[in-house]
Structures are given as structure tokens and as C-alpha cells.
Design an enzyme around this catalytic site. Structure first.
Site, PDB file in Angstrom:
ATOM      1  N   GLY A   1       0.758  -1.194   0.050  1.00 40.60           N
ATOM      2  CA  GLY A   1      -0.084   0.147   0.051  1.00 40.60           C
ATOM      3  C   GLY A   1       0.935   1.248  -0.046  1.00 40.60           C
TER       4      GLY A   1
ATOM      5  N   TYR B   1     -14.779  -3.594   8.924  1.00 42.65           N
ATOM      6  CA  TYR B   1     -13.402  -3.092   8.874  1.00 42.65           C
ATOM      7  C   TYR B   1     -12.775  -3.030   9.873  1.00 42.65           C
ATOM      8  CZ  TYR B   1      -9.610   0.187   7.584  1.00 42.65           C
ATOM      9  OH  TYR B   1      -8.384   0.620   7.362  1.00 42.65           O
TER      10      TYR B   1
ATOM     11  N   VAL C   1      -0.098   7.521   3.400  1.00 43.86           N
ATOM     12  CA  VAL C   1       0.995   7.376   4.462  1.00 43.86           C
ATOM     13  C   VAL C   1       2.235   6.622   3.858  1.00 43.86           C
ATOM     14  CG1 VAL C   1       1.463   5.597   6.459  1.00 43.86           C
ATOM     15  CG2 VAL C   1      -0.830   6.596   6.032  1.00 43.86           C
TER      16      VAL C   1
END
Length: 316
Positions: free
Chosen positions: A10, A138, A15
Site C-alpha cells: 500500500g 473493517y 501514508v
């Protein structure tokens, strides 16, 4: 000195870019950083993900990859978000064990904390109740990462740990007006209000308080966690409690950064939401008492400047 190979899942998001910006001032010569995106592999697919481990042979992994949607979609897709994120986390962490990765740092979310809780929250309160029902799929998937960190450590001696950041913002954020978080949403609204010479509309009274962290500061802290943090238990990464600001104050900083002089309107038909979500960083300060966070005003100005320059290509 042996080379340290850090693979970041990711790595193309907010981030991941924060880590890349932080590395511009703090990269060690023996470190090789690999930032992956969803184009590199479907992390639900063990064989496809295994090829990444064989290709890069990481000694360390920062696991940022996750599937998340806007609140309304969270409510509709709780089952899917639970299953998909659990699949991703299971594949990545188990391959880290199989390939003898020395350390893994996963990124959690403050949504893992119980809905009914006292403030400020801290790392000891994660399991004191259920998360909010709106995104429990989630939230529980993220909680399970902490459970996995502990069982992999207990059974196999793996050094898997995690960080829990508060409201993140910065360059390369999702500036969507419907799916983005508070700060990028304010920035996009201010851009449009100035461009179109329209009133700036704030949802609610603007009184709720929020703790923000600049993505570059978060990047610096995640690098420190990777290199130095010794625990398996997670650590909250957030600005100091004293730097918590209201939505109204955040709005003022944003419109000043844009030079917007127009009218501000409060749409009080919209809910304020939770008044505050204060997180304690006592644990972080125990380790890093002198860490200097970027002043909120400066961080907003830098993000606004990036958004202006990259408006056409920014995620929105």
C-alpha cells in the site's frame, strides 16, 4: 553491514508517500526501500503475493495495504470489508513468517477502539467493547491484526507489531468531498469556494475537536517504529493532546492558506458527529519525549500548496 530491504505494501497512498517524504531527510545507506501498489499484486492472492517476497526478499515489511470505503459504503459492505481485509492480512503476515521477515509494522486505525469509551483513549482500551456498528467489519479486521501479531509472536517468535494513527492528512491524500477525511475535505472545499467565488460551507457548528497528524510526521514515526520500537503491543501515533483543534479552527487555517476572503456558512442541518476523539500519546512520549511535530499551520500550508499544484491529478 548487511542490507536492510524494507517492502511497503500500500505504498502509493497517503501514508506511503509520507514515509517517502520523511526518508528524504532520514534514509540510511544500508536500507533499500520498495514501495508497492495494488498494481504489483492482489494481496488476497497468496501465490501472486509470494512472487513479491521471492522477487524482493524483504528483511522488513511495513504493511499499509487495506480496502476501505466511505462511511455509507462501510455500512453496506461490512461483510465484504471484513473478509477482504482479513484475507489481505492473513496472506501478508503468514508470508512474512514463511520468509523469516525480521520485523513487520502494520497500520491500524482508531476505529478499532470501542464505540462506548472514555477519553483520552490509549492502547490498553482496544478490547473494552465493540467498535461502532457503522464500520464494524473493517474495524474488526484491523483489530485482528493485533491478535495475529501476538499469536505469531507467541507461537513462532515473529516480531510483528502495529501503529494506530489519528486523523492523517498531507500531500497525496484522498481529497474527495464525499469519501475523504475532515482535513482533505476542507481543503478541497476551500479550493472550490475561492475558484468559484462561492460561500464556504461547514457541515455542522464547527465545534467538534480533532487531533490531526501530518503524513510526513507519521512517516518519520513509522520509520522510528520499524527501526527502534521493541514491543509487540501497538502504539498510538498522534499529535499532542494540547494541539487538538476544532473543525472551525482548522477551517480558518485552511482558508488563510488559500487566501480565501469570502463568506463562511455553517450548515447546522448536518450533524457535528462525535464531539471529540482524543487519543493519549503518553506511550509515544515515553519513548520519544523530544519529538517535534510539524506545527498544524505549517502542515496545512504545505498540503494546500501541494493540492494547488496537483489539483488536476490529485485523488478527488
Amino acid at each position: 553491514m548487511a542490507e536492510t530491504v524494507i517492502m511497503v505494501t500500500g505504498g502509493s497512498g497517503l501514508v506511503g508517500h509520507g514515509i517517502q517524504l520523511a526518508l528524504e531527510e532520514d534514509k540510511k545507506p544500508n536500507e533499500k526501500w520498495i514501495f508497492l501498489s495494488s498494481k504489483d499484486a492482489d494481496l488476497r492472492d497468496r501465490e501472486a503475493t509470494k512472487l513479491l517476497f521471492e522477487k524482493y526478499n524483504p528483511t522488513h515489511v511495513i504493511h499499509l495495504a487495506a480496502v476501505i470505503k466511505a462511511l455509507s459504503n462501510n455500512m453496506e459492505d461490512n461483510c465484504k470489508l471484513l473478509r477482504v481485509n482479513c484475507q489481505i492480512n492473513d496472506v501478508v503476515l503468514d508470508l512474512c513468517k514463511e520468509y523469516k521477515v525480521q520485523k513487520v509494522v502494520s497500520c491500524l486505525s482508531t476505529c478499532i477502539f470501542p464505540d462506548k469509551i472514555t477519553y483520552p483513549i490509549d492502547e490498553t482500551l482496544i478490547y473494552n467493547g465493540s467498535p461502532h456498528s457503522s464500520n464494524y467489519g473493517y474495524s474488526f479486521a484491523k483489530r485482528m491484526v493485533d491478535v495475529m501479531n501476538h499469536v505469531y509472536n507467541d507461537q513462532y517468535g515473529c516480531h510483528f507489531t502495529s501503529v494506530i494513527p489519528c486523523n492523517i492528512f498531507g500531500p497525496h491524500d484522498n481529497f474527495s468531498l464525499t469519501e475523504g477525511n475532515v482535513m482533505p475535505g476542507l481543503i478541497h472545499k476551500a479550493y472550490l469556494a475561492k475558484r468559484d467565488d462561492q460561500p464556504f460551507v461547514i457541515c455542522g457548528t464547527g465545534k467538534p475537536l480533532r487531533q490531526f497528524i501530518y503524513s510526513v510526521d507519521l512517516g518519520r514515526l513509522i520509520i522510528w517504529v520499524l527501526r527502534e520500537y521493541p514491543e509487540i503491543k501497538p502504539i498510538i501515533l498522534a499529535a499532542d493532546e494540547k494541539d487538538e483543534i476544532s473543525i472551525r479552527d482548522a477551517t480558518e487555517l485552511v482558508i488563510k492558506a488559500f487566501g480565501y476572503k469570502g463568506k463562511i456558512v455553517h450548515d447546522v442541518s448536518k450533524s457535528d458527529g462525535q464531539f471529540r476523539k482524543t487519543a493519549s500519546i503518553a506511550k509515544l512520549r515515553k519513548y520519544l519525549p523530544d519529538f517535534k511535530f510539524t506545527p498544524t499551520k505549517q502542515a496545512i500550508e504545505e498540503t494546500v500548496d501541494w493540492f494547488r499544484k496537483n489539483y488536476e491529478t490529485a485523488k478527488k
